[in-house]
Motif scaffolding. Structure first.
Motif, PDB file in Angstrom:
ATOM      1  N   ALA A  66      -0.986   0.543 -20.183  1.00 40.79           N
ATOM      2  CA  ALA A  66      -1.453   0.871 -18.835  1.00 40.79           C
ATOM      3  C   ALA A  66      -0.374   0.561 -17.809  1.00 40.79           C
ATOM      4  O   ALA A  66       0.434  -0.352 -17.990  1.00 40.79           O
ATOM      5  CB  ALA A  66      -2.713   0.074 -18.520  1.00 40.79           C
ATOM      6  N   LYS A  67      -0.368   1.361 -16.750  1.00 40.27           N
ATOM      7  CA  LYS A  67       0.555   1.090 -15.644  1.00 40.27           C
ATOM      8  C   LYS A  67      -0.182   0.161 -14.682  1.00 40.27           C
ATOM      9  O   LYS A  67      -1.067   0.588 -13.946  1.00 40.27           O
ATOM     10  CB  LYS A  67       0.939   2.391 -14.963  1.00 40.27           C
ATOM     11  N   VAL A  68       0.179  -1.085 -14.739  1.00 43.04           N
ATOM     12  CA  VAL A  68      -0.553  -2.116 -14.000  1.00 43.04           C
ATOM     13  C   VAL A  68       0.147  -2.405 -12.675  1.00 43.04           C
ATOM     14  O   VAL A  68       1.350  -2.674 -12.659  1.00 43.04           O
ATOM     15  CB  VAL A  68      -0.647  -3.406 -14.841  1.00 43.04           C
ATOM     16  N   VAL A  69      -0.614  -2.334 -11.594  1.00 45.07           N
ATOM     17  CA  VAL A  69      -0.037  -2.684 -10.289  1.00 45.07           C
ATOM     18  C   VAL A  69      -0.946  -3.691  -9.596  1.00 45.07           C
ATOM     19  O   VAL A  69      -2.164  -3.671  -9.768  1.00 45.07           O
ATOM     20  CB  VAL A  69       0.136  -1.450  -9.365  1.00 45.07           C
ATOM     21  N   LEU A  70      -0.329  -4.581  -8.841  1.00 47.36           N
ATOM     22  CA  LEU A  70      -1.106  -5.515  -8.029  1.00 47.36           C
ATOM     23  C   LEU A  70      -1.687  -4.731  -6.860  1.00 47.36           C
ATOM     24  O   LEU A  70      -0.947  -4.195  -6.034  1.00 47.36           O
ATOM     25  CB  LEU A  70      -0.218  -6.658  -7.528  1.00 47.36           C
ATOM     26  N   VAL A 121      -6.629  -8.576  -7.669  1.00 47.36           N
ATOM     27  CA  VAL A 121      -7.166  -7.356  -8.271  1.00 47.36           C
ATOM     28  C   VAL A 121      -5.970  -6.526  -8.728  1.00 47.36           C
ATOM     29  O   VAL A 121      -5.095  -6.188  -7.919  1.00 47.36           O
ATOM     30  CB  VAL A 121      -8.005  -6.532  -7.270  1.00 47.36           C
ATOM     31  N   PHE A 122      -5.904  -6.253 -10.015  1.00 44.20           N
ATOM     32  CA  PHE A 122      -4.880  -5.366 -10.563  1.00 44.20           C
ATOM     33  C   PHE A 122      -5.525  -4.018 -10.866  1.00 44.20           C
ATOM     34  O   PHE A 122      -6.652  -3.969 -11.360  1.00 44.20           O
ATOM     35  CB  PHE A 122      -4.290  -5.941 -11.861  1.00 44.20           C
ATOM     36  N   ALA A 123      -4.804  -2.949 -10.570  1.00 42.96           N
ATOM     37  CA  ALA A 123      -5.312  -1.608 -10.870  1.00 42.96           C
ATOM     38  C   ALA A 123      -4.483  -0.997 -11.986  1.00 42.96           C
ATOM     39  O   ALA A 123      -3.276  -1.228 -12.075  1.00 42.96           O
ATOM     40  CB  ALA A 123      -5.229  -0.727  -9.627  1.00 42.96           C
ATOM     41  N   HIS A 124      -5.152  -0.240 -12.836  1.00 43.67           N
ATOM     42  CA  HIS A 124      -4.446   0.553 -13.843  1.00 43.67           C
ATOM     43  C   HIS A 124      -4.298   1.951 -13.274  1.00 43.67           C
ATOM     44  O   HIS A 124      -5.301   2.633 -13.049  1.00 43.67           O
ATOM     45  CB  HIS A 124      -5.254   0.622 -15.148  1.00 43.67           C
ATOM     46  N   LEU A 125      -3.084   2.363 -13.013  1.00 44.96           N
ATOM     47  CA  LEU A 125      -2.879   3.721 -12.495  1.00 44.96           C
ATOM     48  C   LEU A 125      -3.113   4.710 -13.621  1.00 44.96           C
ATOM     49  O   LEU A 125      -2.660   4.500 -14.748  1.00 44.96           O
ATOM     50  CB  LEU A 125      -1.450   3.878 -11.979  1.00 44.96           C
ATOM     51  N   ASN A 126      -3.830   5.790 -13.302  1.00 43.59           N
ATOM     52  CA  ASN A 126      -3.990   6.816 -14.331  1.00 43.59           C
ATOM     53  C   ASN A 126      -2.883   7.850 -14.177  1.00 43.59           C
ATOM     54  O   ASN A 126      -2.134   7.858 -13.201  1.00 43.59           O
ATOM     55  CB  ASN A 126      -5.380   7.453 -14.284  1.00 43.59           C
TER      56      ASN A 126
ATOM     57  N   ILE B  41      -8.774   0.845  -1.739  1.00 42.93           N
ATOM     58  CA  ILE B  41      -8.542  -0.118  -2.831  1.00 42.93           C
ATOM     59  C   ILE B  41      -9.680  -1.128  -2.930  1.00 42.93           C
ATOM     60  O   ILE B  41      -9.911  -1.722  -3.989  1.00 42.93           O
ATOM     61  CB  ILE B  41      -7.171  -0.817  -2.653  1.00 42.93           C
ATOM     62  N   ASP B  42     -10.406  -1.321  -1.825  1.00 37.14           N
ATOM     63  CA  ASP B  42     -11.530  -2.263  -1.859  1.00 37.14           C
ATOM     64  C   ASP B  42     -12.633  -1.786  -2.799  1.00 37.14           C
ATOM     65  O   ASP B  42     -13.384  -2.601  -3.328  1.00 37.14           O
ATOM     66  CB  ASP B  42     -12.107  -2.446  -0.457  1.00 37.14           C
ATOM     67  N   PHE B  43     -12.736  -0.481  -2.994  1.00 36.22           N
ATOM     68  CA  PHE B  43     -13.805   0.028  -3.858  1.00 36.22           C
ATOM     69  C   PHE B  43     -13.613  -0.445  -5.303  1.00 36.22           C
ATOM     70  O   PHE B  43     -14.583  -0.706  -6.002  1.00 36.22           O
ATOM     71  CB  PHE B  43     -13.904   1.551  -3.763  1.00 36.22           C
ATOM     72  N   LEU B  44     -12.362  -0.566  -5.714  1.00 37.24           N
ATOM     73  CA  LEU B  44     -12.100  -1.094  -7.063  1.00 37.24           C
ATOM     74  C   LEU B  44     -12.572  -2.546  -7.147  1.00 37.24           C
ATOM     75  O   LEU B  44     -13.248  -2.945  -8.102  1.00 37.24           O
ATOM     76  CB  LEU B  44     -10.601  -0.999  -7.368  1.00 37.24           C
TER      77      LEU B  44
END
Lengths: 172, 130
Positions: A66-70, A121-126, B41-44
């Motif tokens: 996964a491409k993980v971003v803060l 919160v880390f997001a996985h970019l799709n 981004i808050d929704f995540l």
């Protein structure tokens, strides 16, 4: 130059938690300006170190696929300043992780004293959001090795942590 | 199965933690974006907290169907097409889209979702789960 704000992993439990150490040194350039005659470790760099501890934990859990971003820091609180000669221990724990990203809570301790506490919160970019690779696999492999993750780490089943196929090039 | 009030209280806690708002700002009528200042981004963050609080799974796009709003099939010249509005209604039975349907500017969509909508969304999820 590489942007490393931790020196070594002390613990690395795949999918659960990690602990890393940061030795603060007068040799770090920013200490001479922050502040002149009164060196204090910038809290922003403490945050970066804690994010690297938690971020690599999240990346490893996905096999570095996964491409993980803060994405966000919902909460952060600092309790004391630290200076050259001090050692910080960062502890990160995954509270929640799924295909969309992860929530990680982390603390920083100076000895027994709580220095900072934070929520990430880390997001996985799709693939629709970013096509390019954020980091080459070799970069992660080098980081994990240099920071000692494979020396202290454990997989979810308790066996020693090993580099995933994507990083070693054996199976991707 | 928690009561409606218990659901509201947990959602209030999630929003206070995620958005840094005060307890009394989180009312059923409050809109997430305009009144509570939520950004994309808050929704995540909010989804993670709801999943944890209610032990449910919320797939990407279920609470906030960003894929429809960015689809060239459903959006023409800044407005959601009738087919797009129909798809939004199908995907978001918990939200009242009548006002939006009358003038479906994509930019206005983010301002619609209320805390009450979120409560109904969670109630639906819990009913399905149980």
């Amino acid at each position: 130059m590489r942007w490393y704000w931790i020196d070594r992993f002390l613990e690395f439990e795949s999918g659960r938690s990690a602990k890393a150490v940061k030795l603060i040194s007068m040799a770090e350039d920013h200490m001479h300006d922050h502040f002149p005659g009164c060196p204090i470790m910038p809290n922003s760099l403490v945050v970066e170190g804690m994010a690297q501890t938690g971020g690599l934990l999240v990346c490893e859990h996905t096999g570095f696929q996964a491409k993980v971003v803060l994405a966000k820091i919902p909460k952060v609180q600092f309790h004391l300043n630290v200076s050259p000669g001090d050692t910080l221990t960062y502890s990160a724990e995954i509270d929640h992780i799924d295909d969309n990203g992860a929530m990680v809570t982390a603390t920083s301790h100076h000895g027994d004293r709580l220095q900072a506490e934070i929520e990430f919160v880390f997001a996985h970019l799709n693939s629709g959001q970013r096509d390019r690779t954020l980091f080459e696999p070799e970069t992660f492999l080098k980081m994990m090795r240099m920071l000692g993750a494979f020396e202290v780490g454990h997989a979810a089943d308790g066996s020693p942590l090993v580099a995933p196929p994507l990083l070693t090039g054996k199976g991707s | 199965m928690p009561t409606k009030d218990e659901i509201f209280q947990k959602i209030r806690t999630a929003l206070v933690d995620a958005l840094g708002v005060e307890d009394d700002e989180v009312t059923e009528e409050a809109t997430l974006v305009v009144d509570l200042g939520a950004e994309s981004i808050d929704f995540l963050d909010i989804v993670f907290r709801l999943e944890k609080a209610f032990e449910i799974k919320i797939p990407r796009g279920e609470l906030f169907p960003e894929d429809i709003l960015t689809s060239s099939d459903y959006v023409k010249e800044g407005k959601v097409t009738p087919e797009g509005v129909e798809e939004l209604r199908r995907r978001m039975p918990f939200a009242n889209l009548d006002g939006f349907a009358a003038n479906p500017n994509v930019q206005d969509f983010a301002n619609l979702l209320t805390v009450g909508d979120m409560c109904r969304f969670v109630e639906t999820k819990l009913e399905v789960t149980s």
